[in-house]
Scaffold this motif. Structure first.
Motif, PDB file in Angstrom:
ATOM      1  N   VAL A 180       0.837  -1.204   0.000  1.00 42.76           N
ATOM      2  CA  VAL A 180       0.000   0.000   0.000  1.00 42.76           C
ATOM      3  C   VAL A 180       0.865   1.245   0.000  1.00 42.76           C
ATOM      4  O   VAL A 180       0.582   2.221  -0.702  1.00 42.76           O
ATOM      5  CB  VAL A 180      -0.937  -0.015   1.227  1.00 42.76           C
ATOM      6  N   ALA A 181       1.956   1.208   0.770  1.00 38.35           N
ATOM      7  CA  ALA A 181       2.828   2.376   0.882  1.00 38.35           C
ATOM      8  C   ALA A 181       3.415   2.749  -0.463  1.00 38.35           C
ATOM      9  O   ALA A 181       3.412   3.915  -0.869  1.00 38.35           O
ATOM     10  CB  ALA A 181       3.941   2.102   1.887  1.00 38.35           C
ATOM     11  N   ILE A 182       3.924   1.730  -1.180  1.00 34.89           N
ATOM     12  CA  ILE A 182       4.526   2.036  -2.481  1.00 34.89           C
ATOM     13  C   ILE A 182       3.467   2.577  -3.436  1.00 34.89           C
ATOM     14  O   ILE A 182       3.727   3.513  -4.205  1.00 34.89           O
ATOM     15  CB  ILE A 182       5.177   0.765  -3.084  1.00 34.89           C
ATOM     16  N   LEU A 183       2.250   1.998  -3.357  1.00 36.78           N
ATOM     17  CA  LEU A 183       1.182   2.507  -4.227  1.00 36.78           C
ATOM     18  C   LEU A 183       0.876   3.961  -3.889  1.00 36.78           C
ATOM     19  O   LEU A 183       0.676   4.784  -4.792  1.00 36.78           O
ATOM     20  CB  LEU A 183      -0.075   1.655  -4.056  1.00 36.78           C
ATOM     21  N   LEU A 184       0.869   4.293  -2.577  1.00 36.87           N
ATOM     22  CA  LEU A 184       0.643   5.683  -2.176  1.00 36.87           C
ATOM     23  C   LEU A 184       1.704   6.584  -2.783  1.00 36.87           C
ATOM     24  O   LEU A 184       1.419   7.671  -3.283  1.00 36.87           O
ATOM     25  CB  LEU A 184       0.710   5.819  -0.655  1.00 36.87           C
ATOM     26  N   LEU A 185       2.958   6.120  -2.711  1.00 33.70           N
ATOM     27  CA  LEU A 185       4.044   6.918  -3.258  1.00 33.70           C
ATOM     28  C   LEU A 185       3.855   7.151  -4.751  1.00 33.70           C
ATOM     29  O   LEU A 185       4.098   8.236  -5.263  1.00 33.70           O
ATOM     30  CB  LEU A 185       5.379   6.196  -3.058  1.00 33.70           C
ATOM     31  N   ALA A 186       3.404   6.098  -5.429  1.00 30.35           N
ATOM     32  CA  ALA A 186       3.279   6.219  -6.877  1.00 30.35           C
ATOM     33  C   ALA A 186       2.091   7.074  -7.260  1.00 30.35           C
ATOM     34  O   ALA A 186       2.135   7.813  -8.235  1.00 30.35           O
ATOM     35  CB  ALA A 186       3.152   4.828  -7.483  1.00 30.35           C
ATOM     36  N   LEU A 187       1.026   6.951  -6.479  1.00 33.98           N
ATOM     37  CA  LEU A 187      -0.232   7.553  -6.917  1.00 33.98           C
ATOM     38  C   LEU A 187      -0.433   8.976  -6.454  1.00 33.98           C
ATOM     39  O   LEU A 187      -1.337   9.637  -6.926  1.00 33.98           O
ATOM     40  CB  LEU A 187      -1.410   6.714  -6.405  1.00 33.98           C
ATOM     41  N   HIS A 188       0.388   9.447  -5.478  1.00 34.07           N
ATOM     42  CA  HIS A 188       0.015  10.765  -4.940  1.00 34.07           C
ATOM     43  C   HIS A 188       0.137  11.840  -5.982  1.00 34.07           C
ATOM     44  O   HIS A 188      -0.472  12.882  -5.911  1.00 34.07           O
ATOM     45  CB  HIS A 188       0.806  11.103  -3.685  1.00 34.07           C
ATOM     46  N   GLY A 189       0.957  11.548  -6.973  1.00 29.75           N
ATOM     47  CA  GLY A 189       0.969  12.442  -8.125  1.00 29.75           C
ATOM     48  C   GLY A 189       1.411  13.843  -7.803  1.00 29.75           C
ATOM     49  O   GLY A 189       1.706  14.169  -6.661  1.00 29.75           O
ATOM     50  N   ASN A 190       1.453  14.666  -8.791  1.00 30.15           N
ATOM     51  CA  ASN A 190       1.878  16.043  -8.576  1.00 30.15           C
ATOM     52  C   ASN A 190       0.681  16.952  -8.702  1.00 30.15           C
ATOM     53  O   ASN A 190      -0.022  16.930  -9.694  1.00 30.15           O
ATOM     54  CB  ASN A 190       2.939  16.431  -9.605  1.00 30.15           C
ATOM     55  N   SER A 191       0.492  17.732  -7.655  1.00 29.47           N
ATOM     56  CA  SER A 191      -0.588  18.709  -7.745  1.00 29.47           C
ATOM     57  C   SER A 191      -0.178  19.795  -8.725  1.00 29.47           C
ATOM     58  O   SER A 191       0.983  19.889  -9.117  1.00 29.47           O
ATOM     59  CB  SER A 191      -0.853  19.299  -6.376  1.00 29.47           C
ATOM     60  N   GLN A 192      -1.138  20.602  -9.122  1.00 26.67           N
ATOM     61  CA  GLN A 192      -0.820  21.708 -10.009  1.00 26.67           C
ATOM     62  C   GLN A 192       0.196  22.618  -9.344  1.00 26.67           C
ATOM     63  O   GLN A 192      -0.009  23.021  -8.209  1.00 26.67           O
ATOM     64  CB  GLN A 192      -2.092  22.515 -10.289  1.00 26.67           C
ATOM     65  N   PRO A 193       1.271  22.942 -10.002  1.00 25.01           N
ATOM     66  CA  PRO A 193       2.274  23.793  -9.358  1.00 25.01           C
ATOM     67  C   PRO A 193       1.694  25.167  -9.053  1.00 25.01           C
ATOM     68  O   PRO A 193       1.075  25.778  -9.899  1.00 25.01           O
ATOM     69  CB  PRO A 193       3.397  23.892 -10.389  1.00 25.01           C
ATOM     70  N   ALA A 194       1.861  25.605  -7.835  1.00 26.73           N
ATOM     71  CA  ALA A 194       1.247  26.866  -7.423  1.00 26.73           C
ATOM     72  C   ALA A 194       2.193  28.042  -7.575  1.00 26.73           C
ATOM     73  O   ALA A 194       1.790  29.170  -7.410  1.00 26.73           O
ATOM     74  CB  ALA A 194       0.792  26.755  -5.975  1.00 26.73           C
ATOM     75  N   SER A 195       3.439  27.783  -7.861  1.00 28.93           N
ATOM     76  CA  SER A 195       4.377  28.903  -7.958  1.00 28.93           C
ATOM     77  C   SER A 195       5.401  28.577  -9.030  1.00 28.93           C
ATOM     78  O   SER A 195       5.503  27.445  -9.489  1.00 28.93           O
ATOM     79  CB  SER A 195       5.065  29.127  -6.620  1.00 28.93           C
ATOM     80  N   LEU A 196       6.178  29.564  -9.386  1.00 27.95           N
ATOM     81  CA  LEU A 196       7.194  29.385 -10.419  1.00 27.95           C
ATOM     82  C   LEU A 196       8.219  28.368  -9.963  1.00 27.95           C
ATOM     83  O   LEU A 196       8.645  27.502 -10.734  1.00 27.95           O
ATOM     84  CB  LEU A 196       7.860  30.740 -10.701  1.00 27.95           C
ATOM     85  N   ALA A 197       8.595  28.448  -8.691  1.00 31.14           N
ATOM     86  CA  ALA A 197       9.606  27.519  -8.196  1.00 31.14           C
ATOM     87  C   ALA A 197       9.117  26.084  -8.306  1.00 31.14           C
ATOM     88  O   ALA A 197       9.864  25.180  -8.687  1.00 31.14           O
ATOM     89  CB  ALA A 197       9.952  27.851  -6.742  1.00 31.14           C
ATOM     90  N   GLU A 198       7.840  25.867  -8.005  1.00 32.40           N
ATOM     91  CA  GLU A 198       7.324  24.504  -8.099  1.00 32.40           C
ATOM     92  C   GLU A 198       7.287  24.043  -9.551  1.00 32.40           C
ATOM     93  O   GLU A 198       7.559  22.877  -9.836  1.00 32.40           O
ATOM     94  CB  GLU A 198       5.928  24.438  -7.488  1.00 32.40           C
ATOM     95  N   THR A 199       6.937  24.943 -10.453  1.00 33.68           N
ATOM     96  CA  THR A 199       6.955  24.583 -11.879  1.00 33.68           C
ATOM     97  C   THR A 199       8.354  24.159 -12.281  1.00 33.68           C
ATOM     98  O   THR A 199       8.547  23.119 -12.925  1.00 33.68           O
ATOM     99  CB  THR A 199       6.540  25.789 -12.743  1.00 33.68           C
ATOM    100  N   VAL A 200       9.335  24.954 -11.871  1.00 38.67           N
ATOM    101  CA  VAL A 200      10.729  24.644 -12.195  1.00 38.67           C
ATOM    102  C   VAL A 200      11.096  23.272 -11.660  1.00 38.67           C
ATOM    103  O   VAL A 200      11.710  22.445 -12.347  1.00 38.67           O
ATOM    104  CB  VAL A 200      11.638  25.736 -11.604  1.00 38.67           C
ATOM    105  N   GLN A 201      10.691  23.008 -10.410  1.00 39.98           N
ATOM    106  CA  GLN A 201      11.079  21.734  -9.795  1.00 39.98           C
ATOM    107  C   GLN A 201      10.402  20.556 -10.482  1.00 39.98           C
ATOM    108  O   GLN A 201      11.025  19.523 -10.725  1.00 39.98           O
ATOM    109  CB  GLN A 201      10.741  21.768  -8.301  1.00 39.98           C
ATOM    110  N   GLN A 202       9.126  20.723 -10.814  1.00 42.78           N
ATOM    111  CA  GLN A 202       8.445  19.615 -11.495  1.00 42.78           C
ATOM    112  C   GLN A 202       9.041  19.367 -12.859  1.00 42.78           C
ATOM    113  O   GLN A 202       9.187  18.221 -13.292  1.00 42.78           O
ATOM    114  CB  GLN A 202       6.954  19.928 -11.620  1.00 42.78           C
ATOM    115  N   ASN A 203       9.378  20.455 -13.568  1.00 39.31           N
ATOM    116  CA  ASN A 203       9.991  20.293 -14.888  1.00 39.31           C
ATOM    117  C   ASN A 203      11.290  19.535 -14.791  1.00 39.31           C
ATOM    118  O   ASN A 203      11.589  18.673 -15.615  1.00 39.31           O
ATOM    119  CB  ASN A 203      10.249  21.666 -15.522  1.00 39.31           C
ATOM    120  N   ALA A 204      12.064  19.849 -13.754  1.00 42.66           N
ATOM    121  CA  ALA A 204      13.363  19.182 -13.609  1.00 42.66           C
ATOM    122  C   ALA A 204      13.164  17.682 -13.441  1.00 42.66           C
ATOM    123  O   ALA A 204      13.888  16.878 -14.019  1.00 42.66           O
ATOM    124  CB  ALA A 204      14.109  19.762 -12.415  1.00 42.66           C
ATOM    125  N   LEU A 205      12.150  17.311 -12.653  1.00 47.12           N
ATOM    126  CA  LEU A 205      11.914  15.887 -12.437  1.00 47.12           C
ATOM    127  C   LEU A 205      11.445  15.198 -13.706  1.00 47.12           C
ATOM    128  O   LEU A 205      11.698  14.022 -13.924  1.00 47.12           O
ATOM    129  CB  LEU A 205      10.870  15.689 -11.340  1.00 47.12           C
TER     130      LEU A 205
END
Lengths: 461, 381
Positions: free
Chosen positions: A231-256
């Motif tokens: 269940v834990a691994i599924l949680l890790l996989a499924l939590h997904g990325n929320s919509q980035p709320a700031s420029l820094a978060e956009t940058v970080q998600q893009n990097a990943l």
């Protein structure tokens, strides 16, 4: 400005103590829950094996708990000693959940531990099961408060920059406690914590089964651990990325995701210029002895003050920043090693999948009810190293990902440290490393002894 | 409940003092008993009992320390940042004592005789070092730490480690040590049947008398010491900015509060009287009354220090104007408005629970200790 050595040493010290803490918290979380469940099972079924298994895991839990407490102390002290500018600048919001936690669930857990540990023999089973459940509950509540604090670092809501006190102050404390990023963060942290704890339990059970095929402790605990881990691994996989709320978060998600961030540079430069304007207004206002009010657009501009602070790495006084320096600062706002981050993330995903597979196999092993297959048990012993590396990798990747920020878009990391001398830092770093290493090696040897002692001497496959 | 910022700050300060008192009482027990380990008993089974008497509550004591640090961080972030950044070595010694303790405790049970004695010495000396560090911190807070806040509020420590070891701070450290050792020794005597009671009693009598003497000497020194006084207007409800005031320093200024409020003298007097009563009760074998007296003594000593310094919390003896006072180093009103009710509710509960928890070991681990006793009788010393 602090020298590069001092910066590096400070970062190491903070990271090391945090790592130690984040290693043992998952173990104490997962093990406390396991002990509670096993005791309740004993109450329901009356099978003494559950009680023995519970006592066994309780011993391991107490070691993890002791170490998580001690490292907690070290982490709290570190924020002040090494990260004092951060403590002053953002402590208003960051420390609020920590303090609430220290006075409520954490204290409760420490109090409950005494009777829990010393009352195995003297308390009635029902009373002790209640104690274990309460202990597990308070530890989980503690973890939630911790998550609240660390989530604020990524998503600094409910705070504003106060020009009179030159720091971030709370505007809305409920926003801090109900951070919109909290759900994603909680899933991620709980998933990781349970994966590590389940990996530990599965590995220990597998080792026990290697040496004694029908070991009772393994039988009672393996199924629980395997399902929790899955269940834990599924949680890790499924939590997904929320919509980035700031420029820094956009940058970080893009990097990943491996998306190039150079296109964001111009947006970053705009933020920096905005922040610079705010900074200049602020300084002019302070020199003017605050006779005139701040300009009207200061409120809007000050949200970008963090970006202006990026320039401080090269310019102690931000007044005369030219275009080239702004471009340099914008470049520094992007994660330094995007390739490493992208491939690291892929590697971690792969590791997570393998871990999921291991947990499914462990579940199969538990369900089979026959004698344990030797090949499978040897394989299952890998669960702990795999999940441990998964957690470690996740922590390292997220630290690298958040460069250069300590608080996203508010405070760069290099500005957060105290102005200690390199000599002091080396001394304290060595002392912490030595005692930490000694503590971990003792913990490991005690754990190994406890596990070995449950297997009759000379029984081996 | 909408309280103004000034009241919130006063309440936050009061809660900090109360938490420090709770911490002092619990830590006094833990550190005091650990430090006495080697001096009070030479025999291993006795030491086992000694450790067994505080082991169940050691997590509790650690939790108090964590709570105090978390409160400082959340309610007084400037004090936390400056204090921890400037007094790093002293804080480190306290933390190390806590890190070393499980090491020594776990190893000692598994080791042979000669190593056990070494671990006991390690335990004792690390605890003693922690007590001395606590006293040094208190002494330096009264005297003032050489720090400076620049215009961007960066914290610059203008002294070095040896600056923290000045004579006044050493005197306060000695006073604090004698008080906490007194407290620990009295706690150990609460367990009536232990064989080290006589040694504890002798030590308690000595420690109590030494404390009273040192406290009076410290008081005389403080009355001559250079104190601090805010010379600009005090604005109690503005945002926390220590740079906006003027502070003057002068001889005997710490006595200012006592001149304005004569009743404050009651506090140091009660501290001395209760310590004296504690020593007297100890002499007359009334251990519980003695222990209560030492609790009162610790509480009033902490209150004395806090109220002598009022409204200063952390003065700076180099850059006077950036001293941290009650009115300019707290967190924001929003933070305090949420934090204070939680802590205000939690503190009495914590005090009650701690009191109850110290009773539990006597009931729960009677059996454990009897077992240890029996086992000890089978081993030779």
């Amino acid at each position: 400005m602090l020298s590069e050595t001092v910066l590096a040493l400070s970062q190491w010290q903070l990271t090391l103590t945090n790592l130690l803490h984040l290693l043992f918290v998952p173990l104490s979380l997962g093990l406390s829950l396991l002990v509670a469940i096993l005791e309740i099972r004993f109450l329901i079924t009356g099978d003494r094996h559950y009680l023995e298994a519970g006592r066994f895991w309780a011993k391991l839990f107490s070691i993890a708990f002791a170490l998580s407490m001690i490292s907690r102390l070290a982490v709290l002290a570190q924020f002040g000693s090494t990260g004092s500018y951060f403590a002053r600048y953002a402590g208003d919001s960051f420390a609020l959940p920590l303090a609430i936690e220290a006075f409520s669930s954490f204290f409760l857990a420490s109090v409950l531990f005494g009777p829990f540990w010393f009352g195995w023999v003297h308390l009635k089973p029902r009373q002790h099961a209640m104690l274990s459940s309460l202990l597990a509950l308070s530890l989980h509540l503690s973890a939630l408060w911790l998550i609240c604090a660390y989530a604020w670092l990524d998503h600094p809501v409910g705070a504003f920059f106060n020009p009179e006190s030159l720091r971030m102050e709370l505007s809305d404390s409920w926003q801090v406690l109900n951070n919109p990023a909290l759900s994603a963060y909680t899933l991620h942290f709980i998933g990781l914590a349970y994966a590590v704890a389940a990996g530990f339990i599965v590995s220990v059970c597998a080792w026990l089964q290697c040496n004694q095929a029908d070991h009772t402790i393994a039988r009672s605990s393996l199924g629980l651990a395997a399902s929790a881990g899955g269940v834990a691994i599924l949680l890790l996989a499924l939590h997904g990325n929320s919509q980035p709320a700031s420029l820094a978060e956009t940058v970080q998600q893009n990097a990943l995701r491996g998306i190039d961030n150079q296109t964001q540079l111009s947006a970053i430069e705009n933020h920096i210029r905005n922040g610079l304007a705010a900074y200049r207004s602020l300084e002019a206002w302070r020199e003017d002895e605050k006779n005139a009010p701040l300009p009207a657009n200061f409120e809007q501009q000050k949200t970008d003050m963090g970006y202006a602070l990026l320039l401080k790495r090269w310019l102690p006084k931000l007044q005369n920043a030219n275009d080239q320096q702004i471009r340099l600062a914008a470049q520094s706002a992007l994660p330094a090693q995007p390739q490493l981050l992208f491939w690291g993330h892929q590697l971690l995903t792969g590791a997570g999948l393998i871990s999921l597979l291991l947990f499914v196999l462990a579940g199969y092993q538990a369900w089979r009810r026959g004698a344990a297959q030797p090949g499978l048990t040897k394989l299952l012993q890998l669960a702990l190293p795999l999940n441990g590396l998964l957690a470690l990798g996740d922590i390292v990747i997220s630290r690298l990902l958040h460069q250069p920020w300590l608080v996203n878009e508010i405070l760069p990391a290099f500005l957060s440290y105290s102005s200690s001398s390199a000599q002091e830092l080396i001394i304290s770093l060595s002392l912490y490393t030595l005692t930490g290493a000694a503590l971990i090696s003792i913990a490991v040897s005690v754990i190994v002894n406890i596990v070995r002692s449950t297997v009759p001497a000379g029984a081996s496959q | 409940m909408n309280l103004d910022f000034e009241t919130l700050r006063l309440l936050a300060w009061a809660l900090l003092i109360l938490s420090l008192i709770g911490y002092g009482l619990c830590e006094g027990i833990s550190l005091g008993t650990m430090a006495l380990l080697t001096f009070v008993s030479r025999h291993d089974p006795e030491r086992q009992l000694l450790i067994a008497s505080i082991a169940p509550t050691s997590f509790l004591q650690q939790a108090w320390l964590i709570a105090v640090i978390a409160l400082l961080f959340a309610a007084w972030p400037l004090v936390y940042a400056v204090g921890f950044a400037c007094m790093q070595p002293l804080i480190l010694m306290i933390i190390l004592a806590w890190l070393i303790r499980p090491l020594a405790l776990i190893f000692r049970n598994a080791a042979e005789q000669i190593w056990r004695q070494r671990f006991d010495k390690l335990l004792a000396y690390s605890s003693l070092l922690a007590i001395v560090s606590l006293g040094l911190i208190a002494g330096n807070v009264i005297k003032g730490i050489p720090f400076h806040l620049d215009d961007q509020m960066h914290i610059v420590f203008l002294g070095d480690f040896w600056a923290l070891l000045n004579p006044f701070a050493l005197l306060i450290a000695a006073t604090a040590s004698s008080l906490l050792l007194f407290h620990g020794a009295l706690f150990l005597q609460l367990d009536q049947r232990a064989s080290f009671n006589e040694a504890c009693r002798a030590l308690a009598l000595k420690a109590g008398s030494v404390f009273i003497l040192l406290f009076i000497v410290s008081g005389l020194w403080v009355s001559r010491l250079e104190g601090y006084h805010i010379s600009s207007d005090i604005i109690t409800h503005a945002a926390s900015n220590p740079l906006l005031k003027f502070v003057k320093r002068g001889e005997e200024l710490w006595m200012d509060n006592y001149q304005h409020q004569i009743s404050l003298w009651a506090l140091p007097v009660i501290a001395i009287i209760s310590a004296g009563l504690g020593t007297w009760f100890c002499y007359r074998h009334k251990t519980y009354a003695a222990f209560l007296s030492s609790c009162v003594s610790i509480a009033t000593v902490i209150l004395t220090i806090a109220l002598t310094l009022f409204p200063f919390i952390l003065p700076s003896n180099r850059s006077l104007n950036t001293s941290l006072t009650l009115w300019d180093s707290s967190s924001s009103a929003g933070n305090l408005a949420l934090l204070l009710p939680v802590i205000g509710l939690a503190l009495p509960l914590m005090a009650f629970i701690s009191r109850w928890a110290y009773r539990m070991p006597n009931q729960l681990s009677q059996q454990n200790r009897a077992d240890a006793c029996a086992a000890a009788d089978n081993h030779s010393c």
